[in-house]
Scaffold this motif. Structure first.
Motif, PDB file in Angstrom:
ATOM      1  N   VAL A  16      31.802  69.584  24.987  1.00  0.00           N
ATOM      2  CA  VAL A  16      31.993  71.319  26.453  1.00  0.00           C
ATOM      3  C   VAL A  16      32.482  72.324  25.315  1.00  0.00           C
ATOM      4  N   GLU A  17      32.459  73.447  25.935  1.00  0.00           N
ATOM      5  CA  GLU A  17      32.363  74.341  25.697  1.00  0.00           C
ATOM      6  C   GLU A  17      34.170  74.810  26.706  1.00  0.00           C
ATOM      7  N   PRO A  18      35.113  75.618  25.774  1.00  0.00           N
ATOM      8  CA  PRO A  18      36.225  76.112  26.484  1.00  0.00           C
ATOM      9  C   PRO A  18      35.963  76.732  27.209  1.00  0.00           C
ATOM     10  N   SER A  19      36.044  77.251  28.852  1.00  0.00           N
ATOM     11  CA  SER A  19      35.997  78.056  29.580  1.00  0.00           C
ATOM     12  C   SER A  19      37.345  79.269  29.612  1.00  0.00           C
ATOM     13  N   THR A  20      38.529  78.917  29.150  1.00  0.00           N
ATOM     14  CA  THR A  20      39.403  79.705  28.886  1.00  0.00           C
ATOM     15  C   THR A  20      39.488  80.076  26.967  1.00  0.00           C
ATOM     16  N   PRO A  21      39.192  81.770  27.516  1.00  0.00           N
ATOM     17  CA  PRO A  21      39.353  81.739  25.846  1.00  0.00           C
ATOM     18  C   PRO A  21      39.931  81.968  24.521  1.00  0.00           C
ATOM     19  N   ALA A  22      39.278  82.037  23.246  1.00  0.00           N
ATOM     20  CA  ALA A  22      40.537  80.994  22.399  1.00  0.00           C
ATOM     21  C   ALA A  22      41.345  82.323  22.251  1.00  0.00           C
ATOM     22  N   ALA A  23      41.276  83.695  22.419  1.00  0.00           N
ATOM     23  CA  ALA A  23      42.138  84.796  22.000  1.00  0.00           C
ATOM     24  C   ALA A  23      43.480  84.382  22.884  1.00  0.00           C
ATOM     25  N   MET A  24      43.253  83.793  24.147  1.00  0.00           N
ATOM     26  CA  MET A  24      44.096  82.937  25.767  1.00  0.00           C
ATOM     27  C   MET A  24      44.951  82.134  24.849  1.00  0.00           C
ATOM     28  N   LEU A  25      44.013  81.182  24.075  1.00  0.00           N
ATOM     29  CA  LEU A  25      44.633  79.701  23.680  1.00  0.00           C
ATOM     30  C   LEU A  25      46.035  79.891  22.608  1.00  0.00           C
ATOM     31  N   ASP A  26      45.090  80.937  21.340  1.00  0.00           N
ATOM     32  CA  ASP A  26      45.666  81.357  20.649  1.00  0.00           C
ATOM     33  C   ASP A  26      47.326  82.475  20.746  1.00  0.00           C
ATOM     34  N   LEU A  27      47.359  83.588  21.907  1.00  0.00           N
ATOM     35  CA  LEU A  27      48.592  83.878  22.190  1.00  0.00           C
ATOM     36  C   LEU A  27      49.676  82.740  22.852  1.00  0.00           C
ATOM     37  N   ALA A  28      48.541  81.901  23.890  1.00  0.00           N
ATOM     38  CA  ALA A  28      49.971  80.680  24.148  1.00  0.00           C
ATOM     39  C   ALA A  28      50.140  79.807  23.197  1.00  0.00           C
ATOM     40  N   VAL A  29      49.683  79.313  21.829  1.00  0.00           N
ATOM     41  CA  VAL A  29      50.204  79.344  20.888  1.00  0.00           C
ATOM     42  C   VAL A  29      51.217  79.578  20.077  1.00  0.00           C
ATOM     43  N   LYS A  30      51.518  81.002  19.799  1.00  0.00           N
ATOM     44  CA  LYS A  30      51.979  81.896  19.027  1.00  0.00           C
ATOM     45  C   LYS A  30      52.740  82.019  20.610  1.00  0.00           C
ATOM     46  N   LEU A  31      53.340  82.351  21.367  1.00  0.00           N
ATOM     47  CA  LEU A  31      54.519  81.804  22.026  1.00  0.00           C
ATOM     48  C   LEU A  31      55.390  81.388  22.159  1.00  0.00           C
ATOM     49  N   LYS A  32      55.095  79.898  22.316  1.00  0.00           N
ATOM     50  CA  LYS A  32      55.197  78.508  22.071  1.00  0.00           C
ATOM     51  C   LYS A  32      55.678  78.462  20.835  1.00  0.00           C
ATOM     52  N   ARG A  33      55.230  78.800  19.734  1.00  0.00           N
ATOM     53  CA  ARG A  33      56.204  78.864  18.280  1.00  0.00           C
ATOM     54  C   ARG A  33      57.037  79.511  18.327  1.00  0.00           C
ATOM     55  N   GLU A  34      56.925  81.061  18.722  1.00  0.00           N
ATOM     56  CA  GLU A  34      58.244  81.677  18.441  1.00  0.00           C
ATOM     57  C   GLU A  34      59.241  81.416  19.492  1.00  0.00           C
ATOM     58  N   VAL A  35      59.731  80.667  20.530  1.00  0.00           N
ATOM     59  CA  VAL A  35      60.322  80.061  20.970  1.00  0.00           C
ATOM     60  C   VAL A  35      60.145  79.075  21.420  1.00  0.00           C
ATOM     61  N   PRO A  36      60.088  77.960  20.796  1.00  0.00           N
ATOM     62  CA  PRO A  36      60.222  76.564  21.137  1.00  0.00           C
ATOM     63  C   PRO A  36      60.722  76.196  22.248  1.00  0.00           C
ATOM     64  N   GLY A  37      61.486  76.441  22.456  1.00  0.00           N
ATOM     65  CA  GLY A  37      62.204  76.335  23.818  1.00  0.00           C
ATOM     66  C   GLY A  37      61.537  76.208  25.151  1.00  0.00           C
ATOM     67  N   ARG A  38      60.522  77.257  25.251  1.00  0.00           N
ATOM     68  CA  ARG A  38      60.077  77.671  26.054  1.00  0.00           C
ATOM     69  C   ARG A  38      58.610  76.684  26.704  1.00  0.00           C
ATOM     70  N   THR A  39      58.951  76.473  28.044  1.00  0.00           N
ATOM     71  CA  THR A  39      57.679  75.935  29.211  1.00  0.00           C
ATOM     72  C   THR A  39      56.705  75.898  28.815  1.00  0.00           C
ATOM     73  N   ALA A  40      55.620  75.424  29.599  1.00  0.00           N
ATOM     74  CA  ALA A  40      53.964  75.774  29.790  1.00  0.00           C
ATOM     75  C   ALA A  40      54.424  76.392  31.168  1.00  0.00           C
ATOM     76  N   ALA A  41      54.728  76.495  31.392  1.00  0.00           N
ATOM     77  CA  ALA A  41      54.728  77.295  33.113  1.00  0.00           C
ATOM     78  C   ALA A  41      55.733  78.571  32.322  1.00  0.00           C
ATOM     79  N   GLN A  42      57.068  78.765  31.812  1.00  0.00           N
ATOM     80  CA  GLN A  42      57.257  80.411  31.702  1.00  0.00           C
ATOM     81  C   GLN A  42      56.355  80.500  29.651  1.00  0.00           C
ATOM     82  N   VAL A  43      55.635  80.079  29.584  1.00  0.00           N
ATOM     83  CA  VAL A  43      54.402  80.871  28.769  1.00  0.00           C
ATOM     84  C   VAL A  43      52.801  80.938  29.332  1.00  0.00           C
ATOM     85  N   ALA A  44      52.593  80.806  30.069  1.00  0.00           N
ATOM     86  CA  ALA A  44      51.575  81.052  31.365  1.00  0.00           C
ATOM     87  C   ALA A  44      52.428  82.309  32.143  1.00  0.00           C
TER      88      ALA A  44
END
Length: 446
Positions: free
Chosen positions: A78-106
């Motif tokens: 199954v190919e992900p419908s979300t672009p890989a660049a968008m997922l990489d940006l979410a991972v970078k934001l999470k690693r930048e501030v580990p206290g961020r939740t998924a809702a805040q990153v979105a």
């Protein structure tokens, strides 16, 4: 090969092994295949399934060509419908501030890119990469699912910050029944205080009965003494959540989300609401005709239907409600004006007629020990036919003891007429009024 794919291959082989016998003719194989397609079979997961004739023929041809391995289903890619660049940006934001939740990153991604993957997608991404930990490295707490055993076993209350109504911000106090998801009590108001909270709670008690317990947070309105007294009078167990531990209030928070998505969005499209009366009328109509009658996704039943299925519930009597909310009734009742007889009048407050008739004024039968002149002025000011005791007015700020409602009984006898002079008593008389002796008046001498 995964266990699931192996079980599927074994099921297919067990189904076609007789029909795939090379010794059978095409006619004999056709009879067996039609019989297999006409009945149910126990599938790999234990459920009853039925396989079409064309599918059985396809499995037989695959087995003849490739053997058992040909019956193994191919792995799903199954190919992900979300672009890989968008997922990489979410991972970078999470690693930048580990206290961020998924809702805040979105939300950050939506603000910078114009759109973002759903919060659930971001949350699953963090879980797969092991990023769903707390800032200290510990995994997030896991809370089990809870539901009350019957209706009115547990109500959960909270407040919602709503839109501006009539030029002022509106607040919604609401209580949700944990078992049925029905909303027994609700009220919009302009303040997040105890008076509005008790208005919502009283509405729920009068219409849906007395719950066994009420679960609230530690807001100022929910920890006030009047709410504790109302629960004590009606025999309700009041439970507060621990600070920083909001578990148990998920149902009321989910209801508030429904209010925002389904009610407030229509109110915003409708236009400005004139006042709270119209706001409460529209909200009550939406609750009783839409929310209470729509099948809930969790309970698979309408909230009102599930609530009423439990049978009759205990309704409080009017006297019980009056006693439980006595503080609010006394607080909101107009405070009676002070009578001049509750304080010692001074020379400047006595009327001229009373000063002129000093020789014919009444005398006290219990002369005070401090000053006889003050007692005479007291008797001149209050020509009543029975004993008068200075009144101690209740302090509305002392709400830890039950108070009786404001009395409408006059301090004067039915036949006497109170004097009409300005009520400008000396400031010190109120402080000493409780130490005044009981005075009685005698008939005036002729």
């Amino acid at each position: 090969m995964s266990d699931r794919r192996r079980d599927v291959a074994l099921f297919r082989y067990s189904l076609i092994r007789e029909a795939a016998d090379p010794a059978l003719t095409n006619a004999e194989r056709g009879v067996l295949v039609r019989a297999l397609a006409a009945r149910d079979h126990v599938g790999p997961g234990g459920a009853r399934v039925r396989v079409a004739r064309n599918t059985v023929d396809r499995w037989i041809r695959a087995w003849k060509v490739g053997g058992f391995d040909a019956l193994v289903p191919a792995g799903r890619i199954v190919e992900p419908s979300t672009p890989a660049a968008m997922l990489d940006l979410a991972v970078k934001l999470k690693r930048e501030v580990p206290g961020r939740t998924a809702a805040q990153v979105a939300e950050i991604i939506a603000a910078s890119q114009g759109w973002s993957p759903s919060r659930r997608t971001v949350q699953r991404l963090f879980a797969n990469l092991g990023l769903n930990t707390r800032p200290d490295g510990s995994p997030p707490a896991v809370f089990g699912r809870f539901e009350a055993a019957a209706a009115n076993d547990r109500w959960t209350g909270d407040a919602l910050h709503g839109p501006v109504v009539g030029g002022h911000k509106a607040y919604l106090f609401a209580f949700i029944d944990d078992y049925s998801r029905a909303i027994p009590g609700y009220r919009w108001g302009h303040s997040e205080d105890t008076v509005r909270l008790e208005a919502a709670l009283r509405h729920g008690l009068a219409s849906r009965g007395i719950p066994r317990s009420i679960y609230v947070d530690n807001g100022s309105a929910f920890v006030a003494a009047p709410l504790l007294r109302a629960c004590a009078v009606l025999g309700i167990r009041l439970v507060h959540s621990r600070p920083g531990r909001p578990e148990g209030r998920g149902k009321i928070e989910r209801f508030f989300r429904t209010v925002r998505d389904q009610f407030l969005v229509e109110i915003s499209a409708r236009g400005d609401i004139g006042d709270l009366i119209e706001m409460n009328r529209l909200f009550a109509a939406w609750i009783e005709t839409a929310y209470h009658r729509r099948v809930h996704s969790e309970t698979k039943a309408a909230p009102l239907e599930r609530f009423m299925a439990g049978g009759a519930f205990l309704l409080p009597t009017p006297d019980q409600l009056h006693e439980a909310f006595l503080w609010s009734e006394q607080r909101m009742s107009p405070r009676p004006r002070r009578s001049a007889c509750t304080a010692t009048p001074t020379k400047s407050t006595l009327p001229s007629s009373a000063a002129a008739s000093s020789s014919s004024s009444t005398r006290s039968t219990s002369p005070p020990s401090r000053s006889a002149g003050k007692a005479d002025r007291w008797a001149k000011a209050c020509p009543v036919s029975s004993a008068v005791t200075p009144t101690r007015w209740p302090n509305p700020n002392r709400s830890h003891r039950p108070r009786r409602p404001a009395s409408t009984t006059s301090l004067f006898s039915p036949t006497a007429t109170p004097p009409s002079w300005p009520s400008t008593a000396h400031p010190s008389t109120t402080r000493r009024s409780s130490r005044r002796p009981t005075l009685t008046s005698a008939p005036a001498s002729s």
